[in-house]
Write a protein that holds these residues in place. Sequence first.
Motif, short mmCIF file in Angstrom:
data_model
loop_
_atom_site.label_atom_id
_atom_site.label_comp_id
_atom_site.label_asym_id
_atom_site.label_seq_id
_atom_site.Cartn_x
_atom_site.Cartn_y
_atom_site.Cartn_z
N GLU A 9 -10.71 0.29 4.92
CA GLU A 9 -9.54 1.11 4.61
C GLU A 9 -9.53 1.50 3.15
O GLU A 9 -9.21 2.64 2.80
CB GLU A 9 -8.25 0.37 4.98
N ASP A 10 -9.92 0.58 2.29
CA ASP A 10 -9.98 0.88 0.85
C ASP A 10 -11.01 1.97 0.57
O ASP A 10 -10.75 2.89 -0.22
CB ASP A 10 -10.30 -0.39 0.06
N ASN A 20 -9.58 5.27 1.78
CA ASN A 20 -8.53 5.76 0.88
C ASN A 20 -9.12 6.30 -0.41
O ASN A 20 -8.66 7.31 -0.94
CB ASN A 20 -7.50 4.67 0.59
N THR A 21 -10.16 5.65 -0.92
CA THR A 21 -10.83 6.16 -2.12
C THR A 21 -11.43 7.54 -1.85
O THR A 21 -11.32 8.43 -2.69
CB THR A 21 -11.92 5.16 -2.57
N ARG A 55 0.51 4.98 1.24
CA ARG A 55 -0.29 5.92 2.00
C ARG A 55 0.62 7.06 2.45
O ARG A 55 1.83 6.88 2.59
CB ARG A 55 -0.92 5.25 3.24
N ARG A 82 -10.36 9.63 0.39
CA ARG A 82 -9.24 10.55 0.56
C ARG A 82 -8.73 11.04 -0.79
O ARG A 82 -8.44 12.22 -0.97
CB ARG A 82 -8.10 9.85 1.32
N LEU A 83 -8.65 10.13 -1.75
CA LEU A 83 -8.13 10.48 -3.06
C LEU A 83 -9.16 11.17 -3.94
O LEU A 83 -8.80 11.92 -4.85
CB LEU A 83 -7.62 9.22 -3.78
N MET A 113 -6.29 1.93 10.10
CA MET A 113 -4.92 1.54 9.79
C MET A 113 -4.21 0.99 11.03
O MET A 113 -3.45 0.02 10.94
CB MET A 113 -4.13 2.72 9.21
N HIS A 120 -9.58 6.92 9.49
CA HIS A 120 -8.57 6.26 8.67
C HIS A 120 -7.40 5.81 9.55
O HIS A 120 -6.90 4.68 9.41
CB HIS A 120 -8.10 7.20 7.56
N TYR A 144 -14.88 11.60 4.13
CA TYR A 144 -13.56 11.16 4.57
C TYR A 144 -13.30 11.67 5.98
O TYR A 144 -13.48 12.83 6.29
CB TYR A 144 -12.46 11.67 3.64
N MET A 189 0.84 -1.20 0.00
CA MET A 189 0.00 0.00 0.00
C MET A 189 0.87 1.25 0.00
O MET A 189 1.92 1.29 0.65
CB MET A 189 -0.86 0.06 1.26
N LEU A 224 -0.10 9.74 7.77
CA LEU A 224 -1.13 8.75 8.11
C LEU A 224 -0.50 7.51 8.74
O LEU A 224 -0.95 7.02 9.77
CB LEU A 224 -1.94 8.37 6.86
#
Length: 83
Positions: free
Chosen positions: A46-47, A50-51, A13, A53-54, A69, A65, A60, A11, A17
Motif C-alpha cells: 500500500e505504501d 501510495n508513493t 488517502r 499515486r503521489l 486497501m 490500490h 500506479y 493514513m 479510494l
Amino acid sequence: MTELTATLAAMYRPRLLITAARMAALTHDAQRRAARRPIAALLAEEDKLNTARLGDGLGYSPSRHVAVMSALLCAARNQAGTR
C-alpha cells in the motif's frame, strides 16, 4: 483499538479510494486476500502504491490500490473481532 486500526486511522488517502475500499472489503475476495497475505506485506504494498499515486504515477493501478486497501480493512476488522 488495535495497532493496525491506529495505522489505518493515521493514513490520509482520497475519500474516493477509501469509499471504494470499504465497499470492496465486504466481498469474499478481500477477505481471502487479507487471510492470504501478511499484514506487513499489505502495508508495504500500500505504501508503494501510495508513493506511485503521489509521484509520477508510473506503475500506479487504482484498482490494485483499492484491492490492497480493502484487504487491510478486512484484516483490521478481523483483528478487532478477535479481541
